[in-house]
Write a protein that holds these residues in place. Structure first.
Motif, PDB file in Angstrom:
ATOM      1  N   VAL A 194       0.919  -1.130  -0.029  1.00  0.00           N
ATOM      2  CA  VAL A 194       0.010  -0.100   0.200  1.00  0.00           C
ATOM      3  C   VAL A 194       0.880   1.291   0.028  1.00  0.00           C
ATOM      4  O   VAL A 194       2.129   1.292   0.689  1.00  0.00           O
ATOM      5  N   ASP A 195       0.662   2.054  -0.956  1.00  0.00           N
ATOM      6  CA  ASP A 195       1.503   3.393  -0.826  1.00  0.00           C
ATOM      7  C   ASP A 195       1.250   4.324   0.327  1.00  0.00           C
ATOM      8  O   ASP A 195       0.363   5.345   0.014  1.00  0.00           O
ATOM      9  N   THR A 196       1.794   4.131   1.382  1.00  0.00           N
ATOM     10  CA  THR A 196       1.775   4.934   2.523  1.00  0.00           C
ATOM     11  C   THR A 196       3.381   5.093   3.169  1.00  0.00           C
ATOM     12  O   THR A 196       4.005   4.503   2.690  1.00  0.00           O
ATOM     13  N   GLU A 197       3.283   5.906   4.176  1.00  0.00           N
ATOM     14  CA  GLU A 197       4.635   6.067   4.801  1.00  0.00           C
ATOM     15  C   GLU A 197       5.458   4.913   5.223  1.00  0.00           C
ATOM     16  O   GLU A 197       6.509   5.013   5.198  1.00  0.00           O
ATOM     17  N   ILE A 198       4.800   3.825   5.540  1.00  0.00           N
ATOM     18  CA  ILE A 198       5.519   2.845   6.222  1.00  0.00           C
ATOM     19  C   ILE A 198       6.502   2.143   4.970  1.00  0.00           C
ATOM     20  O   ILE A 198       7.316   1.363   5.213  1.00  0.00           O
ATOM     21  N   PHE A 199       5.714   2.219   3.746  1.00  0.00           N
ATOM     22  CA  PHE A 199       6.402   1.557   2.719  1.00  0.00           C
ATOM     23  C   PHE A 199       7.498   2.809   2.015  1.00  0.00           C
ATOM     24  O   PHE A 199       7.384   3.440   1.402  1.00  0.00           O
ATOM     25  N   ASP A 200       8.679   2.463   2.899  1.00  0.00           N
ATOM     26  CA  ASP A 200       9.582   3.804   3.040  1.00  0.00           C
ATOM     27  C   ASP A 200      10.453   3.716   1.491  1.00  0.00           C
ATOM     28  O   ASP A 200      10.328   2.760   0.661  1.00  0.00           O
ATOM     29  N   ALA A 201      11.168   4.549   1.539  1.00  0.00           N
ATOM     30  CA  ALA A 201      12.210   4.706   0.401  1.00  0.00           C
ATOM     31  C   ALA A 201      13.004   3.426   0.022  1.00  0.00           C
ATOM     32  O   ALA A 201      13.052   3.170  -1.187  1.00  0.00           O
ATOM     33  N   LYS A 202      13.458   2.953   1.144  1.00  0.00           N
ATOM     34  CA  LYS A 202      14.388   1.691   1.093  1.00  0.00           C
ATOM     35  C   LYS A 202      13.431   0.399   0.452  1.00  0.00           C
ATOM     36  O   LYS A 202      14.174  -0.167  -0.264  1.00  0.00           O
ATOM     37  N   LEU A 203      12.249   0.405   0.919  1.00  0.00           N
ATOM     38  CA  LEU A 203      11.635  -0.637   0.476  1.00  0.00           C
ATOM     39  C   LEU A 203      11.214  -0.399  -1.133  1.00  0.00           C
ATOM     40  O   LEU A 203      11.139  -1.304  -1.814  1.00  0.00           O
ATOM     41  N   GLU A 205      12.810   1.218  -3.168  1.00  0.00           N
ATOM     42  CA  GLU A 205      14.140   0.854  -4.001  1.00  0.00           C
ATOM     43  C   GLU A 205      14.447  -0.594  -4.293  1.00  0.00           C
ATOM     44  O   GLU A 205      14.771  -1.026  -5.215  1.00  0.00           O
ATOM     45  N   ALA A 206      14.190  -1.477  -3.125  1.00  0.00           N
ATOM     46  CA  ALA A 206      14.340  -2.772  -3.204  1.00  0.00           C
ATOM     47  C   ALA A 206      13.052  -3.246  -4.105  1.00  0.00           C
ATOM     48  O   ALA A 206      13.393  -4.471  -4.793  1.00  0.00           O
ATOM     49  N   MET A 207      11.951  -2.782  -4.179  1.00  0.00           N
ATOM     50  CA  MET A 207      11.167  -3.116  -5.045  1.00  0.00           C
ATOM     51  C   MET A 207      10.507  -2.072  -5.804  1.00  0.00           C
ATOM     52  O   MET A 207       9.282  -1.580  -5.743  1.00  0.00           O
ATOM     53  N   PRO A 208      11.280  -1.903  -7.012  1.00  0.00           N
ATOM     54  CA  PRO A 208      11.028  -0.597  -7.836  1.00  0.00           C
ATOM     55  C   PRO A 208       9.832  -0.387  -8.530  1.00  0.00           C
ATOM     56  O   PRO A 208       8.959   0.531  -8.592  1.00  0.00           O
ATOM     57  N   ASP A 209       9.301  -1.643  -9.109  1.00  0.00           N
ATOM     58  CA  ASP A 209       8.103  -1.711  -9.947  1.00  0.00           C
ATOM     59  C   ASP A 209       6.791  -2.421  -9.269  1.00  0.00           C
ATOM     60  O   ASP A 209       6.061  -2.718 -10.148  1.00  0.00           O
ATOM     61  N   ILE A 210       6.953  -2.490  -7.895  1.00  0.00           N
ATOM     62  CA  ILE A 210       5.895  -3.080  -7.490  1.00  0.00           C
ATOM     63  C   ILE A 210       4.499  -2.430  -7.797  1.00  0.00           C
ATOM     64  O   ILE A 210       4.518  -1.146  -7.321  1.00  0.00           O
ATOM     65  N   PRO A 211       3.513  -3.075  -8.079  1.00  0.00           N
ATOM     66  CA  PRO A 211       2.335  -2.147  -7.861  1.00  0.00           C
ATOM     67  C   PRO A 211       1.496  -2.220  -6.485  1.00  0.00           C
ATOM     68  O   PRO A 211       1.949  -2.994  -5.742  1.00  0.00           O
ATOM     69  N   MET A 212       1.050  -0.818  -6.194  1.00  0.00           N
ATOM     70  CA  MET A 212       0.516  -0.620  -4.999  1.00  0.00           C
ATOM     71  C   MET A 212      -0.892  -0.356  -4.838  1.00  0.00           C
ATOM     72  O   MET A 212      -1.492   0.340  -5.767  1.00  0.00           O
ATOM     73  N   GLU A 269     -11.341 -13.531   7.138  1.00  0.00           N
ATOM     74  CA  GLU A 269      -9.994 -13.208   6.831  1.00  0.00           C
ATOM     75  C   GLU A 269     -10.027 -12.779   5.473  1.00  0.00           C
ATOM     76  O   GLU A 269     -10.655 -13.000   4.513  1.00  0.00           O
ATOM     77  N   LEU A 270      -9.445 -11.184   5.029  1.00  0.00           N
ATOM     78  CA  LEU A 270      -9.596 -10.961   3.750  1.00  0.00           C
ATOM     79  C   LEU A 270      -8.112 -10.519   3.377  1.00  0.00           C
ATOM     80  O   LEU A 270      -7.507  -9.894   4.034  1.00  0.00           O
ATOM     81  N   THR A 271      -7.795 -10.930   2.020  1.00  0.00           N
ATOM     82  CA  THR A 271      -6.539 -10.627   1.408  1.00  0.00           C
ATOM     83  C   THR A 271      -6.832  -9.750   0.506  1.00  0.00           C
ATOM     84  O   THR A 271      -7.678 -10.035  -0.435  1.00  0.00           O
ATOM     85  N   ILE A 272      -6.039  -8.791   0.444  1.00  0.00           N
ATOM     86  CA  ILE A 272      -6.260  -7.467  -0.724  1.00  0.00           C
ATOM     87  C   ILE A 272      -4.996  -7.076  -1.370  1.00  0.00           C
ATOM     88  O   ILE A 272      -4.129  -6.661  -0.450  1.00  0.00           O
ATOM     89  N   LYS A 273      -5.003  -7.312  -2.750  1.00  0.00           N
ATOM     90  CA  LYS A 273      -3.851  -7.174  -3.314  1.00  0.00           C
ATOM     91  C   LYS A 273      -3.879  -6.298  -4.375  1.00  0.00           C
ATOM     92  O   LYS A 273      -5.026  -6.311  -4.994  1.00  0.00           O
ATOM     93  N   PRO A 274      -2.901  -5.398  -4.756  1.00  0.00           N
ATOM     94  CA  PRO A 274      -2.934  -4.712  -5.949  1.00  0.00           C
ATOM     95  C   PRO A 274      -2.901  -5.550  -7.318  1.00  0.00           C
ATOM     96  O   PRO A 274      -2.213  -6.620  -7.212  1.00  0.00           O
TER      97      PRO A 274
END
Ligand code: NJP
Length: 246
Positions: free
Chosen positions: A194-203, A205-212, A236-241
Motif C-alpha cells: 500500500v502506498d503509505t509512509e511505512i512503505f519507505d524509500a528503502k523498500l 528501492e528494493a521493489m521498484p516496480d511493485i504495483p501498490m 480473513e480478507l486478503t487484498i492485493k493490487p
C-alpha cells in the motif's frame, strides 16, 4: 452505522483513510496516534458538518497505561467503543542480525503485537461492562503475516515475524471471544503493498516496480467488513493490487 469506533494509527495512511470513511458513514470516530498535530489536521480536513464526530487523541499503543487511559476516556466521554480498528504498525529500522537493535526490535513487537492485544482487551472490557454483545474488532495484518516474501536487502526485518504473531493472535482472540460467549466479530485484513509512509524509500528501492494499493482501497474493505449483517463475519480478507506477484 450509528456507533463509536476507535481507529489506531489515524495520523497517516490506512488509519487516516478509515477515519474519513467511517465518519462519512455516520460513525463517531476516535483516531489515535502519537503525532497529535496530524490528528488535528485530519479533523480540519473533514467536511464541516462531520467534524464534531471525529475525536483525535494522542495515544502510543505500545504503552499499556496510555491504552488503558484512552479507552477509559472513550467510556466516560462517548459511552464506550463498539468497533475497534487495530491498524497502528511500524516496520522498524534495524535487521534482526544488526548490533544494538534491542530497542528497535522491542518497539516493533510492542507496537504491532502487544498494542493490538492491549487495545483489543480494553475494547472487550468496555463491551462486556456495557453488556454490548455485537462489537467488532478489525485487525490490519499483512500478507507477510502469512508467508514471508523474499525482499532484496531483507527489508522486512522484525516486521514479518511480528505480523505472523498477529495471525496467531487473531485466531486465539477468536477462540477467547467464543469461550466468553460474545457475538463480537473479529476480522483480519491482510493487504499487499500500500502506498503509505511505512512503505519507505528503502523498500521502494528494493521493489521498484511493485504495483501498490491506495490507503482508500483498504479503508473501503474495512468499511465493507464493518457493514456486514449481524449473522455474517468476515474472518480473513486478503487484498492485493492487480499484478502483485507474491
Ligand atoms: O502506514 P503509515 P500504513 N502508537 O506509516 C501509527 C499495515 N500494512 O497506513 O504514532 C500509536 O502511513 C502512526 O502514527 P504516529 C501496517 O503494518 C501496510 O500502511 O503518529 N500509533 C501512523 O498513523 C500497519 O499495521 C502495508 O507515528 C502508532 C500509522 O501507525 C497498517 O497497515 C502493507 C504507533 C502507520 O501509518 C497501517 O500502516 C501491509 C504507536 N506506537 C500491511 N506506531 C503497506 N503500507 O504496504 C505507529 O501488508 N503508529
Amino acid at each position: 452505522l450509528n456507533r463509536v469506533a476507535v481507529v489506531t494509527g489515524a495520523s497517516s495512511g490506512i488509519g487516516n483513510a478509515c477515519c474519513k470513511d467511517l465518519v462519512a458513514k455516520g460513525m463517531v470516530v476516535v483516531g489515535l496516534a502519537r503525532r497529535e498535530e496530524r490528528l488535528q489536521e485530519l479533523k480540519a480536513s473533514l467536511p464541516k458538518d462531520q467534524q464534531s464526530r471525529f475525536h483525535g487523541r494522542k495515544c502510543d499503543v505500545s504503552v499499556e497505561q496510555q491504552v488503558v487511559d484512552t479507552f477509559a476516556w472513550v467510556d466516560q466521554t462517548l459511552g464506550g467503543a463498539d468497533v475497534l480498528v487495530n491498524n497502528a504498525g511500524i516496520l522498524g529500522n534495524l535487521q534482526i542480525t544488526d548490533p544494538d537493535n534491542a530497542a528497535d526490535l522491542r518497539a516493533v513487537l510492542y507496537t504491532n503485537v502487544l498494542g493490538v492485544s492491549w487495545c483489543t482487551r480494553e475494547a472487550f472490557r468496555s463491551l462486556q461492562s456495557r453488556k454490548v454483545n455485537d462489537g467488532h474488532v478489525v485487525i490490519i495484518n499483512s500478507i507477510v503475516g502469512h508467508k514471508v516474501p523474499v525482499v532484496p536487502g531483507s527489508g522486512l526485518k522484525m516486521y514479518a515475524p511480528s505480523k505472523h504473531a498477529v495471525t496467531a493472535l487473531t485466531e486465539v482472540l477468536r477462540q477467547e471471544f467464543q469461550q466468553k460467549k460474545t457475538a463480537t466479530k473479529i476480522t483480519s485484513i491482510s493487504p499487499g503493498a500500500v502506498d503509505t509512509e511505512i512503505f519507505d524509500a528503502k523498500l521502494k528501492e528494493a521493489m521498484p516496480d511493485i504495483p501498490m494499493l491506495r490507503a482508500e482501497n483498504v479503508a473501503d474493505a474495512v468499511t465493507y467488513c464493518i457493514q456486514t449483517p449481524p449473522n455474517v463475519q468476515i474472518h480473513e480478507l486478503t487484498i492485493k493490487p492487480v499484478g502483485e506477484g507474491f
